[in-house]
Design a protein around this motif. Structure first.
Motif, PDB file in Angstrom:
ATOM      1  N   ALA A  10       0.814  -1.221   0.000  1.00 61.16           N
ATOM      2  CA  ALA A  10       0.000   0.000   0.000  1.00 61.16           C
ATOM      3  C   ALA A  10       0.843   1.264   0.000  1.00 61.16           C
ATOM      4  O   ALA A  10       0.351   2.338  -0.383  1.00 61.16           O
ATOM      5  CB  ALA A  10      -0.921   0.011   1.218  1.00 61.16           C
ATOM      6  N   ARG A  11       2.094   1.154   0.407  1.00 65.19           N
ATOM      7  CA  ARG A  11       2.933   2.338   0.593  1.00 65.19           C
ATOM      8  C   ARG A  11       3.064   3.125  -0.712  1.00 65.19           C
ATOM      9  O   ARG A  11       3.316   2.559  -1.771  1.00 65.19           O
ATOM     10  CB  ARG A  11       4.306   1.913   1.113  1.00 65.19           C
ATOM     11  CG  ARG A  11       5.010   2.948   1.964  1.00 65.19           C
ATOM     12  CD  ARG A  11       6.028   2.294   2.875  1.00 65.19           C
ATOM     13  NE  ARG A  11       5.388   1.437   3.870  1.00 65.19           N
ATOM     14  CZ  ARG A  11       5.840   0.238   4.200  1.00 65.19           C
ATOM     15  NH1 ARG A  11       6.901  -0.271   3.607  1.00 65.19           N
ATOM     16  NH2 ARG A  11       5.201  -0.466   5.115  1.00 65.19           N
ATOM     17  N   GLY A  12       2.848   4.419  -0.615  1.00 58.34           N
ATOM     18  CA  GLY A  12       2.933   5.282  -1.790  1.00 58.34           C
ATOM     19  C   GLY A  12       1.615   5.480  -2.512  1.00 58.34           C
ATOM     20  O   GLY A  12       1.525   6.294  -3.432  1.00 58.34           O
ATOM     21  N   LYS A  13       0.567   4.755  -2.102  1.00 53.23           N
ATOM     22  CA  LYS A  13      -0.743   4.850  -2.751  1.00 53.23           C
ATOM     23  C   LYS A  13      -1.755   5.630  -1.918  1.00 53.23           C
ATOM     24  O   LYS A  13      -2.887   5.818  -2.361  1.00 53.23           O
ATOM     25  CB  LYS A  13      -1.331   3.446  -2.981  1.00 53.23           C
ATOM     26  CG  LYS A  13      -0.510   2.522  -3.843  1.00 53.23           C
ATOM     27  CD  LYS A  13      -1.216   1.174  -3.937  1.00 53.23           C
ATOM     28  CE  LYS A  13      -0.434   0.179  -4.766  1.00 53.23           C
ATOM     29  NZ  LYS A  13      -1.130  -1.140  -4.805  1.00 53.23           N
ATOM     30  N   MET A  14      -1.350   6.083  -0.710  1.00 51.51           N
ATOM     31  CA  MET A  14      -2.346   6.497   0.262  1.00 51.51           C
ATOM     32  C   MET A  14      -2.264   7.965   0.673  1.00 51.51           C
ATOM     33  O   MET A  14      -2.731   8.342   1.745  1.00 51.51           O
ATOM     34  CB  MET A  14      -2.243   5.611   1.504  1.00 51.51           C
ATOM     35  CG  MET A  14      -2.453   4.134   1.211  1.00 51.51           C
ATOM     36  SD  MET A  14      -2.576   3.146   2.699  1.00 51.51           S
ATOM     37  CE  MET A  14      -4.134   3.690   3.358  1.00 51.51           C
ATOM     38  N   GLY A  15      -1.677   8.816  -0.157  1.00 52.46           N
ATOM     39  CA  GLY A  15      -1.634  10.228   0.174  1.00 52.46           C
ATOM     40  C   GLY A  15      -0.818  10.470   1.428  1.00 52.46           C
ATOM     41  O   GLY A  15       0.350  10.081   1.515  1.00 52.46           O
ATOM     42  N   ILE A  16      -1.424  11.099   2.446  1.00 51.52           N
ATOM     43  CA  ILE A  16      -0.711  11.436   3.671  1.00 51.52           C
ATOM     44  C   ILE A  16      -0.334  10.191   4.460  1.00 51.52           C
ATOM     45  O   ILE A  16       0.727  10.133   5.082  1.00 51.52           O
ATOM     46  CB  ILE A  16      -1.560  12.386   4.536  1.00 51.52           C
ATOM     47  CG1 ILE A  16      -1.676  13.748   3.838  1.00 51.52           C
ATOM     48  CG2 ILE A  16      -0.972  12.569   5.919  1.00 51.52           C
ATOM     49  CD1 ILE A  16      -2.664  14.688   4.486  1.00 51.52           C
ATOM     50  N   CYS A  17      -1.180   9.182   4.456  1.00 55.85           N
ATOM     51  CA  CYS A  17      -0.895   7.941   5.176  1.00 55.85           C
ATOM     52  C   CYS A  17       0.343   7.267   4.590  1.00 55.85           C
ATOM     53  O   CYS A  17       0.432   7.048   3.381  1.00 55.85           O
ATOM     54  CB  CYS A  17      -2.088   6.996   5.105  1.00 55.85           C
ATOM     55  SG  CYS A  17      -1.813   5.401   5.931  1.00 55.85           S
ATOM     56  N   LYS A  18       1.289   6.927   5.459  1.00 55.52           N
ATOM     57  CA  LYS A  18       2.543   6.315   5.019  1.00 55.52           C
ATOM     58  C   LYS A  18       2.495   4.785   5.051  1.00 55.52           C
ATOM     59  O   LYS A  18       3.497   4.131   4.790  1.00 55.52           O
ATOM     60  CB  LYS A  18       3.707   6.815   5.881  1.00 55.52           C
ATOM     61  CG  LYS A  18       3.977   8.318   5.741  1.00 55.52           C
ATOM     62  CD  LYS A  18       5.117   8.753   6.641  1.00 55.52           C
ATOM     63  CE  LYS A  18       5.515  10.200   6.395  1.00 55.52           C
ATOM     64  NZ  LYS A  18       4.417  11.144   6.629  1.00 55.52           N
ATOM     65  N   MET A 299      -6.781  -2.655   2.525  1.00 50.77           N
ATOM     66  CA  MET A 299      -7.531  -2.556   1.282  1.00 50.77           C
ATOM     67  C   MET A 299      -6.675  -1.940   0.180  1.00 50.77           C
ATOM     68  O   MET A 299      -6.664  -2.416  -0.957  1.00 50.77           O
ATOM     69  CB  MET A 299      -8.812  -1.736   1.474  1.00 50.77           C
ATOM     70  CG  MET A 299      -9.661  -1.681   0.218  1.00 50.77           C
ATOM     71  SD  MET A 299     -11.179  -0.737   0.381  1.00 50.77           S
ATOM     72  CE  MET A 299     -12.075  -1.731   1.556  1.00 50.77           C
ATOM     73  N   TYR A 300      -5.946  -0.883   0.515  1.00 50.13           N
ATOM     74  CA  TYR A 300      -5.080  -0.266  -0.489  1.00 50.13           C
ATOM     75  C   TYR A 300      -3.953  -1.212  -0.898  1.00 50.13           C
ATOM     76  O   TYR A 300      -3.452  -1.151  -2.011  1.00 50.13           O
ATOM     77  CB  TYR A 300      -4.502   1.043   0.049  1.00 50.13           C
ATOM     78  CG  TYR A 300      -5.417   2.233  -0.124  1.00 50.13           C
ATOM     79  CD1 TYR A 300      -5.163   3.209  -1.080  1.00 50.13           C
ATOM     80  CD2 TYR A 300      -6.544   2.392   0.668  1.00 50.13           C
ATOM     81  CE1 TYR A 300      -6.002   4.300  -1.249  1.00 50.13           C
ATOM     82  CE2 TYR A 300      -7.391   3.471   0.526  1.00 50.13           C
ATOM     83  CZ  TYR A 300      -7.120   4.428  -0.431  1.00 50.13           C
ATOM     84  OH  TYR A 300      -7.967   5.509  -0.597  1.00 50.13           O
ATOM     85  N   GLY A 301      -3.560  -2.099   0.024  1.00 49.37           N
ATOM     86  CA  GLY A 301      -2.478  -3.025  -0.291  1.00 49.37           C
ATOM     87  C   GLY A 301      -2.917  -4.312  -0.955  1.00 49.37           C
ATOM     88  O   GLY A 301      -2.136  -4.943  -1.680  1.00 49.37           O
ATOM     89  N   GLY A 302      -4.173  -4.716  -0.742  1.00 50.87           N
ATOM     90  CA  GLY A 302      -4.595  -6.006  -1.287  1.00 50.87           C
ATOM     91  C   GLY A 302      -6.062  -6.131  -1.594  1.00 50.87           C
ATOM     92  O   GLY A 302      -6.559  -7.255  -1.760  1.00 50.87           O
ATOM     93  N   GLY A 303      -6.801  -5.003  -1.637  1.00 43.52           N
ATOM     94  CA  GLY A 303      -8.214  -5.058  -1.975  1.00 43.52           C
ATOM     95  C   GLY A 303      -9.011  -5.872  -0.959  1.00 43.52           C
ATOM     96  O   GLY A 303      -8.647  -5.969   0.212  1.00 43.52           O
ATOM     97  N   ALA A 304     -10.090  -6.492  -1.425  1.00 44.14           N
ATOM     98  CA  ALA A 304     -10.951  -7.271  -0.545  1.00 44.14           C
ATOM     99  C   ALA A 304     -10.183  -8.424   0.105  1.00 44.14           C
ATOM    100  O   ALA A 304     -10.382  -8.733   1.284  1.00 44.14           O
ATOM    101  CB  ALA A 304     -12.158  -7.801  -1.312  1.00 44.14           C
TER     102      ALA A 304
END
Length: 343
Positions: A10-18, A299-304
């Protein structure tokens, strides 16, 4: 995939969240919009660290068993005492990978397929709540819609939408009155009196749907929620997002549980990140827990599948703790199975 693997994906896909390997609030201090906490941001970090001070008292002198992590809440059987907490605006706080409609669809489906419940959120855009209720209804009412403490006329309209979805329960996060991005906005949001909450509870009960008050941090607030007719409370400081300087939820949970004396369902959120933390919360008297930020990362790292993988990880960690501490079922988890460091 493990949580750490999902966070890396997920890293790099989540805006402010690291998408930190450990979601402890340190990487997003004070970031609102974003997943951070208000002011100093330290309430979120305190939520996490407080649970780590609860030590599990291992006891393996008992017959061999396979731990049963199942429980029942509001008439719904759950595979484990963990639910996905509400998120009202995934774009605003976590970036463009998911729109709110897609997020709600994925989280509701994934939680249901894993044997638990997702709560859905609310926000400034009316479409956020409307879309959540519509999707929940299409999926057979497999969730809990959470209404913000708007003015009475707005709440009435939102309750109609929520109840039409035939949900497991309806919640109101009363502490959301302190969210910085709701200040001075339309529709207005603010504190709710016992009488106002009672009116909301009555509407829910008229449709035979339980009503839950989220955002309880003191025994007195818990008693007022019960007086208002709440069928459940969530011990919560909104992840530190509504007021700086408040205690961690772990610090107040046992006192609130003792005050209500089994008269209502007690849930808790805030900094819970592992199956060990779930065990800690149940040992201090919670009936189940809610978690939000880590599920968004998954979810951002692996969806459902990422959401389901994390729930499976939590279930395995909880079962291991139960077996090592002598609790065959969730109801067997007791306060004498933990100690607070320093006490």
């Amino acid at each position: 995939m493990t949580y750490q693997e999902l966070a890396e994906a997920a890293r790099g896909k989540m805006g402010i969240c690291k998408a930190c390997p450990v979601c402890n609030g340190r990487g997003c201090l004070g970031k609102i919009p974003g997943p951070g906490a208000k002011g100093s941001g330290m309430v979120a970090t305190r939520n996490y660290s407080a649970w780590q001070q609860v030590r599990l008292l291992m006891d393996t002198i008992h017959p061999t068993f396979s731990a049963d992590t199942s429980t029942t809440l509001f008439g719904r059987a759950l595979a484990l005492p963990v639910m996905v907490a509400p998120l009202g605006d995934v774009n605003r706080h976590y970036g463009p990978e998911y729109d709110q409609e897609t997020y709600n669809d994925v989280i509701l489906r994934a939680a249901s397929e894993a044997g638990t419940i997702a709560w859905t959120g609310d926000g400034l855009a009316s479409s956020i709540f409307e879309g959540a209720c519509e999707r929940m209804g299409e999926l057979g009412g497999c969730g809990i819609p959470t209404v913000k403490p708007w003015s009475a006329d707005v709440v009435r309209e939102k309750l109609k939408l929520a109840l039409a979805a035939h949900p497991v329960a309806v919640a109101m996060d009363v502490d959301a009155a302190g969210l910085p991005f709701l200040k001075g906005q339309e529709p207005p949001a603010g504190a709710k009196s016992v009488d106002e909450l009672h009116e909301i509870a009555e509407v829910c009960h008229g449709s035979e749907v339980p009503f839950i008050v989220k955002g309880v941090l003191t025994p007195r607030a818990a008693e007022k929620a019960i007086d208002a007719g709440a069928d459940g409370i969530v011990v919560s400081n909104h992840g530190g997002r509504v007021l700086d300087g408040v205690p961690a939820t772990e610090e107040v949970l046992a006192g609130i549980v003792d005050a209500v004396g089994g008269s209502t369902t007690v849930l808790v959120d805030g900094g819970i990140r592992s199956g060990l933390d779930v065990f800690r919360a149940l040992a201090l008297g919670a009936d189940a827990v809610l978690m939000c930020r880590p599920f968004v990362v998954c979810m951002y790292g692996g969806g459902a599948q990422g959401v389901k993988d994390y729930l499976s990880q939590l279930q395995g960690e909880l079962a291991d703790a139960m077996e090592m501490c002598g609790a065959e079922t969730v109801k067997d988890i007791s306060r004498d199975m933990v100690m607070i460091a320093g006490e």
